[in-house]
Design an enzyme around this catalytic site. Structure first.
Site, PDB file in Angstrom:
ATOM      1  N   CYS A  46       0.922  -1.325  -0.063  1.00  0.00           N
ATOM      2  CA  CYS A  46       0.156   0.022   0.052  1.00  0.00           C
ATOM      3  C   CYS A  46       0.911   1.458  -0.081  1.00  0.00           C
ATOM      4  O   CYS A  46       1.357   1.750   1.036  1.00  0.00           O
ATOM      5  CB  CYS A  46      -0.913   0.108   1.255  1.00  0.00           C
ATOM      6  SG  CYS A  46      -1.734   1.622   1.667  1.00  0.00           S
ATOM      7  N   CYS A  49      -0.087   4.043   2.415  1.00  0.00           N
ATOM      8  CA  CYS A  49       0.228   3.471   3.700  1.00  0.00           C
ATOM      9  C   CYS A  49       1.719   4.233   4.078  1.00  0.00           C
ATOM     10  O   CYS A  49       1.760   4.566   5.159  1.00  0.00           O
ATOM     11  CB  CYS A  49       0.179   2.037   4.100  1.00  0.00           C
ATOM     12  SG  CYS A  49      -1.550   1.416   3.642  1.00  0.00           S
TER      13      CYS A  49
END
Length: 306
Positions: A46, A49
């Protein structure tokens, strides 16, 4: 900066706890009963993230232990995120008293994340620094500037981005006539929110007034001479304005306001409204709760709207 899985692990520093299915209840549910806990649900693949992780780390670290940061890799431990019905990451949840109380999904501006962290931290009640700020303000109002300076200095050391502490530190130095130190402190405050902080506005306005007076080169003796001349020429607005600027430079705001209000009452548009603009500088320097500023605003309103 690009992070791989190792980099993300490095971000999980001593300020955060890596969660598993086994320790979630203890580290989040139980711990949040004594201190707010943030859970960062992430995964190695991700990219958003990886953008948000260092911001969270920095902001939680700056909370001085009032919030705990935890992180859960949903690839390794998917059960908890499924139970919480998390469908997209990064997902950030704040827990208090065993329950999720706030959160957001996706990358957010740092200012929004900061507000989220501060909101959770406030669930603890006033911090030590919050209480110290009030103590410093009390000392400042009692004109104990050296003692107040020490308190604001300690807060600024522990929270280098605390606009209020830095601005009040500058205000203390201004009261102690350490103008250059005050200027340096104010010039080094870079937060985009600084102009919304009344303590910053007050210190900055005082410095602006002092710099304006430096340009006019009016000293105590010259102020007295101008006052004598003004007695003979009471309708000379420029002369009266020069006297007002002189009083402003010496911090005698009450006398300055009296002269500025006189000019405004006689000719509010004189010199492109310079007296009104100078009066507003004084109000900013004093702050909205100062009795002299409150009285001055009432008089100005009475003149402007009569």
């Amino acid at each position: 900066m690009n992070f791989d899985q190792t980099s993300q692990s490095e971000v999980n520093n001593s300020q955060s706890v890596n969660l598993t299915n086994e320790n979630f209840v203890q580290e989040v549910i139980e711990k949040s009963k004594s201190i707010p806990v943030i859970v960062d649900f992430w995964a190695p693949w991700c990219e958003p993230c990886k953008q948000i992780a260092p911001i969270l780390d920095k902001l939680v670290a700056s909370s001085n232990g009032r919030v705990v940061l935890t992180k859960m890799n949903i690839d390794e431990h998917p059960e908890i995120s499924q139970q919480l019905q998390i469908q997209s990451i990064p997902a950030i949840l704040g827990f208090h008293n065993g329950q999720p109380v706030d959160g957001f999904v996706g990358v957010q501006p740092e200012s929004a994340i900061k507000a989220f962290v501060e909101k959770l931290a406030d669930l603890n009640g006033p911090s030590d620094n919050d209480m110290a700020l009030e103590q410093g303000r009390t000392l400042f109002s009692e004109k104990n500037y050296n003692e107040a300076l020490e308190i604001f200095g300690k807060i600024a050391q522990s929270e280098p981005d605390n606009i209020t502490a830095l601005s009040m530190l500058a205000n203390c130095y201004l009261k102690l006539n350490e103008i250059d130190i005050a200027k340096e402190i104010i010039s080094n405050i870079e937060s985009p929110d600084k102009d919304k902080n009344q303590d910053y506005v007050s210190a900055k306005s005082q410095i602006d007034i002092l710099e304006k007076s430096e340009d006019s080169n009016i000293d105590e003796e010259e102020i007295k001479n101008l006052e004598k001349e003004l007695e003979e020429k009471p309708d000379n607005h420029q002369l009266r304005y020069d006297v007002a600027i002189g009083f402003m430079s010496k911090g005698n705001y009450e006398q300055a306001m009296s002269h500025l209000l006189f000019i405004i009452e006689k000719d509010r548009m004189w010199n492109d409204e310079a007296p009104r603009k100078s009066l507003l500088e004084i109000f900013n320097a004093l702050g909205p709760t100062d009795d002299l500023a409150i009285e001055g605003r009432k008089k100005l309103s009475s003149i402007l709207f009569s």
